[in-house]
Motif scaffolding. Structure first.
Motif, PDB file in Angstrom:
ATOM      1  N   HIS A 141      16.575 -12.293 -39.021  1.00 44.80           N
ATOM      2  CA  HIS A 141      16.883 -13.712 -38.338  1.00 44.80           C
ATOM      3  C   HIS A 141      18.412 -14.043 -38.474  1.00 44.80           C
ATOM      4  O   HIS A 141      19.194 -13.692 -37.995  1.00 44.80           O
TER       5      HIS A 141
ATOM      6  N   LEU B  51      24.169 -12.581 -32.340  1.00 46.79           N
ATOM      7  CA  LEU B  51      24.544 -13.285 -31.174  1.00 46.79           C
ATOM      8  C   LEU B  51      25.877 -14.066 -31.363  1.00 46.79           C
ATOM      9  O   LEU B  51      26.470 -14.469 -30.412  1.00 46.79           O
ATOM     10  N   GLN B  52      26.072 -14.468 -32.583  1.00 44.48           N
ATOM     11  CA  GLN B  52      27.209 -15.284 -32.920  1.00 44.48           C
ATOM     12  C   GLN B  52      28.410 -14.487 -32.923  1.00 44.48           C
ATOM     13  O   GLN B  52      29.419 -14.735 -32.629  1.00 44.48           O
ATOM     14  N   VAL B  53      28.332 -13.357 -33.740  1.00 49.01           N
ATOM     15  CA  VAL B  53      29.498 -12.355 -34.097  1.00 49.01           C
ATOM     16  C   VAL B  53      29.635 -11.347 -33.422  1.00 49.01           C
ATOM     17  O   VAL B  53      30.767 -10.757 -32.969  1.00 49.01           O
ATOM     18  N   GLY B  54      28.664 -10.852 -32.886  1.00 50.73           N
ATOM     19  CA  GLY B  54      28.474  -9.830 -31.938  1.00 50.73           C
ATOM     20  C   GLY B  54      27.603  -8.324 -32.714  1.00 50.73           C
ATOM     21  O   GLY B  54      27.390  -7.363 -32.013  1.00 50.73           O
TER      22      GLY B  54
ATOM     23  N   GLN C 167      34.458  -7.786 -32.809  1.00 52.74           N
ATOM     24  CA  GLN C 167      35.057  -6.988 -31.869  1.00 52.74           C
ATOM     25  C   GLN C 167      36.373  -6.099 -32.444  1.00 52.74           C
ATOM     26  O   GLN C 167      36.360  -4.874 -32.207  1.00 52.74           O
TER      27      GLN C 167
ATOM     28  N   GLY D 279      31.316  -8.853 -26.158  1.00 49.88           N
ATOM     29  CA  GLY D 279      30.077  -9.176 -26.421  1.00 49.88           C
ATOM     30  C   GLY D 279      29.251  -8.740 -27.716  1.00 49.88           C
ATOM     31  O   GLY D 279      29.753  -8.532 -28.686  1.00 49.88           O
TER      32      GLY D 279
ATOM     33  N   GLN E  17      14.587 -14.226 -29.010  1.00 50.86           N
ATOM     34  CA  GLN E  17      15.757 -13.606 -29.347  1.00 50.86           C
ATOM     35  C   GLN E  17      15.551 -12.080 -29.051  1.00 50.86           C
ATOM     36  O   GLN E  17      16.766 -11.629 -28.560  1.00 50.86           O
TER      37      GLN E  17
ATOM     38  N   ARG F  23      16.907 -12.616 -25.415  1.00 56.22           N
ATOM     39  CA  ARG F  23      18.390 -12.818 -25.322  1.00 56.22           C
ATOM     40  C   ARG F  23      19.404 -11.717 -25.549  1.00 56.22           C
ATOM     41  O   ARG F  23      20.237 -11.580 -24.706  1.00 56.22           O
TER      42      ARG F  23
ATOM     43  N   LEU G  21      19.001  -8.889 -22.576  1.00 54.24           N
ATOM     44  CA  LEU G  21      20.012  -9.281 -21.431  1.00 54.24           C
ATOM     45  C   LEU G  21      21.370  -9.208 -21.654  1.00 54.24           C
ATOM     46  O   LEU G  21      22.145  -8.656 -20.695  1.00 54.24           O
ATOM     47  N   LYS G  22      21.738  -9.503 -22.758  1.00 51.03           N
ATOM     48  CA  LYS G  22      23.246  -9.363 -23.120  1.00 51.03           C
ATOM     49  C   LYS G  22      23.581  -8.096 -23.010  1.00 51.03           C
ATOM     50  O   LYS G  22      24.744  -7.562 -22.639  1.00 51.03           O
TER      51      LYS G  22
ATOM     52  N   HIS H 112      15.529 -22.573 -33.265  1.00 55.27           N
ATOM     53  CA  HIS H 112      16.404 -22.019 -32.764  1.00 55.27           C
ATOM     54  C   HIS H 112      15.996 -21.600 -31.161  1.00 55.27           C
ATOM     55  O   HIS H 112      16.835 -20.935 -30.284  1.00 55.27           O
TER      56      HIS H 112
ATOM     57  N   ILE I 298      16.262 -20.317 -21.487  1.00 60.38           N
ATOM     58  CA  ILE I 298      16.403 -20.122 -23.000  1.00 60.38           C
ATOM     59  C   ILE I 298      16.955 -18.888 -23.133  1.00 60.38           C
ATOM     60  O   ILE I 298      17.824 -18.740 -24.078  1.00 60.38           O
ATOM     61  N   ALA I 299      16.544 -17.882 -22.388  1.00 55.72           N
ATOM     62  CA  ALA I 299      17.177 -16.451 -22.827  1.00 55.72           C
ATOM     63  C   ALA I 299      18.465 -16.290 -22.371  1.00 55.72           C
ATOM     64  O   ALA I 299      19.029 -15.159 -22.840  1.00 55.72           O
ATOM     65  N   THR I 300      19.002 -16.975 -21.401  1.00 59.32           N
ATOM     66  CA  THR I 300      20.502 -16.663 -20.958  1.00 59.32           C
ATOM     67  C   THR I 300      21.457 -17.797 -21.627  1.00 59.32           C
ATOM     68  O   THR I 300      22.667 -17.811 -21.330  1.00 59.32           O
ATOM     69  N   GLU I 301      20.747 -18.588 -22.549  1.00 58.24           N
ATOM     70  CA  GLU I 301      21.617 -19.655 -23.012  1.00 58.24           C
ATOM     71  C   GLU I 301      22.669 -19.114 -24.066  1.00 58.24           C
ATOM     72  O   GLU I 301      22.495 -18.312 -24.774  1.00 58.24           O
TER      73      GLU I 301
ATOM     74  N   VAL J 207      24.956 -18.731 -26.944  1.00 60.01           N
ATOM     75  CA  VAL J 207      25.389 -19.291 -28.287  1.00 60.01           C
ATOM     76  C   VAL J 207      26.818 -19.455 -28.670  1.00 60.01           C
ATOM     77  O   VAL J 207      27.549 -18.527 -28.275  1.00 60.01           O
ATOM     78  N   PRO J 208      27.059 -20.600 -29.339  1.00 66.01           N
ATOM     79  CA  PRO J 208      28.483 -20.708 -29.452  1.00 66.01           C
ATOM     80  C   PRO J 208      28.984 -19.544 -30.597  1.00 66.01           C
ATOM     81  O   PRO J 208      28.229 -19.603 -31.402  1.00 66.01           O
ATOM     82  N   ARG J 209      30.051 -19.042 -30.319  1.00 65.56           N
ATOM     83  CA  ARG J 209      30.735 -17.936 -31.080  1.00 65.56           C
ATOM     84  C   ARG J 209      31.421 -18.346 -32.061  1.00 65.56           C
ATOM     85  O   ARG J 209      32.285 -19.273 -32.104  1.00 65.56           O
TER      86      ARG J 209
END
Ligand code: SF4
Ligand code: SF4
Lengths: 534, 305
Positions: free
Chosen positions: A215, A223-226, A233, A302, A318, A321, A324-325, B286, B298-301, B303-305
């Motif tokens: 997690h 999700l934050q850094v890639g 990147q 991303g 998770q 998310r 999808l990305k 989370h 929820i799934a497309t939100e 996340v601040p990078r």
């Protein structure tokens, strides 16, 4: 070994372990690995003060004790809420049908037990596929069904819902590799692996409990850094440039990796762990794809350079998310298809489990395994091979997520039969294989003494299979190769070979499939495979 | 010999419970929402590949080729499972020796029961007397053998459940009750067939009474007990885990073997879009659920990078 443990014991005597593992009781390995049959480090003396350690003398999750009786009660109540949510359409449509079937129709025949490598290796009652499931089932019957408590004496729902139960169950949800070998043999089709998966989801999605490695340092970091490796990147491009240079030096072939090429036919996504730990793997991919004239690219947008999706193991939110990305970025780049690198759970997450949430224009991007692509290339005649360069014993590990779960069985074998004259199968193999013991995220989990457990217990059947496959030439003078076309399996096999000293004692090393392909290329003059532990 | 009769209302009540509850429970499983793909090899319908557990994903550009499926391979697999309990034979031989006669016995009883209904029907419309009509006499034997096999199997399963520690571990009182109930049905049936002269004729008369709402005949005690038990068993069946023969259809066809990819613009996509609109209430931080946001939110939100 501890005496017979009953199902309801999970909620009793929370200050003691529910079971104890004696490594002498584990199934024996052939010499020189028989004495001792492995060790599992004891927990530090103050461990029990710092965290919950009442399952089996092993701690994967370092769950802190609640600070007050109120907090404890609140957590238990939360768990009960989550138990109910697992059976609501809104919250769990994603697995409601298979879960309901698994909940209601187990006939208690125990056929699944002998299929499970963790139980088979240890004989521990609590590792039976049914132990965890039956605890959960009885909790559901008693606490999530109308009149559950009233009916409990008849339904046999004798497990009490308390802190001891939920803290042990949390740890126990991480004694299963989610390999689904048990589900394959169940006459009813009940899936105990799915039950462990759903328990992990309940803990994560309701209580916010999940292994740090999966997690915080996994999906959240990605999700934050890639990437869950922490590479951003810029760093990933630097690292791949180094790899290209190294490969060029090593092979004498000019290696370049294309990045972010719009409209490319193939977007290759590696597990970024390869770039960090096994650079020869992405290097070998580049050599092969360039030599075959494939129109390919890596992508840096991303999270596109890291195919990892640990959400598959513990959290649907998770999982969604990240999947999808992955596909949205590919769509944006306009590539025709995503090709999965040698990573099993990436295959399963993007190719099948997330398949149905990829709707609308996301379906324009096709998703496919690297194995059939490699097969096409190897047999296309575009590259010249000399199989005698691979004339050493090779065996193949079948990653559960690619083979048992996706049914991709033969492409990798056809390549090995052609390029490796001494290829031999393990027993059993293909869709009947045993998990390496690193599945479902274990390969990256190493808290406290968990590595010892996952190697000596969960990986035991696999290690035995590897030794058996090479039993005709057991000595270290003959170099042998375990081909594992999956990052997580490789991580586990590396830890296993190191733990047992198998390179020194038996001459066994490991690696992916592409390394063997490059090693057999006529144009690559120096041996590509290094007989070292890496 | 003791004798008795059964009030018609009781019979209708029990049979109605069976039919309604059976349908409701089966529909309930069938109506569960579409789930994420969760296939498991081997998928026998995969033409030419099912044998070794391969799937269409072994093809590089599988979407460009027609899906090749073999109904014959799928049906052959199912028949082996249904007729021989192949999974149990392969992976749990010890239990198979009891489970197999148990299940074969039940299959024979279902067959005999259909024969009984047919004979009763013919008697009711008067095309035949109180006997087996045009049905062969050996249908009684089918029932007899069915009772004996079921009883032996149930006894063996019961003994295993009590004696084998690994089975005892997860055996609940209800599971034991289920076996005892089946055993009671089979034993009374076997006794009725062997000790009551003309029991088959009485049974058909009973069936005719049910079909015509006519008076229920007076029958021997053991036959009466058997019929009551059998109907009680039917009424109880849909509430029990013995419905696994229905569940098995779904675990195989809708989970293990369901490897259909979603098609753009298809019914599955429409269903999925509806499912994704549902609100999420998972409580962990989370997830960021508030009870209003749906799965898409929820799934497309971001996340601040
Ligand atoms: S899960 Fe399946 S194999 Fe295991 S005990 Fe239940 S019915 Fe038997
Ligand atoms: S999924 Fe695998 S590890 Fe988990 S219980 Fe089943 S066989 Fe054992």
């Amino acid at each position: 070994m501890s005496g017979r443990v009953r199902i309801k014991d999970i909620g009793l005597r929370g200050d003691q372990p529910l079971a104890e593992i004696d490594t002498d009781e584990l199934i024996p390995l052939p010499p020189p690995y028989d004495n001792p049959g492995g060790t599992i480090q004891e927990l530090k003396p103050d461990a029990a003060e710092r965290m919950v350690c009442n399952l089996d003398g092993v701690v994967a999750l370092s769950l802190p004790h609640p600070e007050s009786p109120e907090e404890e009660r609140a957590l238990v109540d939360h768990f009960a809420e989550g138990l109910k949510k697992l059976f609501t359409r809104e919250n769990n449509w994603s697995f409601l049908q298979p879960l309901t079937l698994a909940m209601e129709y187990c006939v208690g025949c125990q056929t699944c037990s002998d299929a499970c490598h963790v139980f088979k290796a240890s004989g521990q009652e609590i590792y039976r596929p049914t132990y965890r499931s039956e605890v959960w089932r009885r909790l559901v019957k008693k606490y999530a069904k109308p009149n559950g408590k009233l009916m409990a004496p008849l339904t046999g729902a004798d497990v009490d819902l308390n802190w001891t139960t939920i803290s042990r169950l949390y740890e126990l949800a991480y004694r299963c590799n989610l390999c689904r070998r048990c589900a394959q043999v169940c006459p009813i089709g009940v899936d105990n692996g799915l039950i462990a998966h759903e328990l992990r989801k309940l803990f994560s999605q309701e209580l916010g409990w999940a292994p740090r490695e999966l997690h915080e340092q996994g999906t959240v970091l990605q999700l934050q850094v890639g990437s869950s490796t922490g590479m951003n990147q810029v760093l990933v491009k630097d690292n791949v440039e180094f790899i290209d240079e190294d490969m060029t030096d090593e092979t004498g072939i000019e290696v370049t990796t294309p990045w972010d090429k719009e409209g490319a036919d193939v977007l290759l996504i590696h597990n970024a762990g390869e770039i960090m730990s096994w650079p020869e793997n992405p290097g070998a991919f580049a050599i092969i794809l360039n030599a075959a004239g494939i129109d390919w690219t890596l992508a840096s947008e991303g999270i596109e350079y890291d195919g990892v999706n640990y959400g598959l193991f513990y959290d649907d939110v998770q999982l969604a998310r990240i999947a999808l990305k992955h596909v949205s970025a590919a769509k944006k780049l306009g590539v025709k298809k995503i090709v999965m690198g040698e990573c099993g759970h990436q295959h399963k997450a993007i190719m099948t489990v997330a398949d149905r949430i990829l709707t609308g224009e996301l379906r324009d991007v096709k998703r496919v395994s690297c194995l059939p692509l490699l097969e096409e290339i190897v047999f296309s005649g575009k590259i010249e091979f000399d199989p005698s360069k691979n004339d050493f014993p090779v065996t193949l590990h079948d990653p559960c997520n690619i083979v048992r779960n996706l049914g991709i069985v033969e492409p990798q074998r056809r390549i090995l039969r052609y390029l490796c004259p001494q290829f031999r199968e393990m027993t059993p193999h293909g869709v009947d294989n045993y998990c390496c013991g690193g599945g479902s995220g274990f390969a990256v989990m190493s808290g406290n003494n968990f590595t010892d457990w996952r190697v000596a217990v969960a990986g035991r059947m696999k290690f035995k299979q590897i030794l058996d496959a090479f039993a005709d030439q057991p000595g270290p003078e003959v170099k042998k190769y375990v081909c594992a076309p999956c990052s997580n399996c490789k991580g586990q096999i590396r830890d296993m070979l190191q733990y047992w000293g198998a390179l020194e004692k038996s001459g066994i090393t490991y690696g992916g499939l592409v390394e063997l392909i490059v090693n057999a290329m006529v144009d690559v003059k120096e041996p590509f495979i290094k007989w070292e532990m890496h | 010999m003791m004798s008795g009769s059964i009030p018609l209302a009781v019979c209708y009540g029990l049979l109605a419970i069976f039919v309604v509850a059976f349908l409701i429970r089966s529909l309930k499983i069938a109506r569960l929402p579409l789930h994420l793909r969760w296939e498991l090899a081997p998928v026998p319908k995969e033409k030419g590949r099912g044998r070794y557990g391969g799937s269409y994903l072994e093809e590089f550009e599988w979407w460009k080729k027609p899906r090749e499926e073999s109904l014959v391979a799928e049906v052959a697999y199912m028949l082996e499972e249904i007729v021989f309990l192949k999974a149990l034979w392969a992976h749990n031989r010890r239990l198979w020796w009891f489970s197999y006669p148990f299940h074969i016995g039940l299959y024979l009883l279902v067959l005999a029961a259909f024969g009984g209904v047919l004979a009763s029907g013919m008697a009711a419309v008067g095309v035949a007397g109180l006997g087996w009509g045009i049905l062969p006499k050996w249908i009684v034997w089918v029932a007899g053998v069915g009772y004996v096999l079921t009883a032996l199997g149930a006894l063996g399963l019961l003994a295993s459940r009590l004696a084998d520690p690994k089975l005892r571990l997860i055996t609940t009182p209800v599971a034991l009750f289920n076996l005892v109930l089946v055993l009671a049905v089979a034993v009374t049936g076997a006794l009725a067939v062997t000790t009551v002269p003309g029991s088959a004729v009485d049974a058909v008369a009973f069936g005719r009474a049910l079909l015509t709402a006519g008076p229920v005949p007076h029958m021997a005690g053991v036959l009466t007990a058997h019929l009551i038990l059998a109907m009680a068993f039917l009424a109880y069946l849909p509430f029990s885990q013995m419905m696994h023969f229905v569940a098995k259809y779904f675990t195989y066809h809708q989970v293990r073997w369901d490897d259909r990819p979603l098609e753009r613009g298809g019914a599955m996509e429409r269903e999925m879009q509806k499912l994704l609109q549902q609100p999420v209430t998972w409580a962990a931080e989370h997830v960021h659920a508030d009870g209003r946001k749906n799965w898409v939110d929820i799934a497309t939100e971001e996340v601040p990078r």
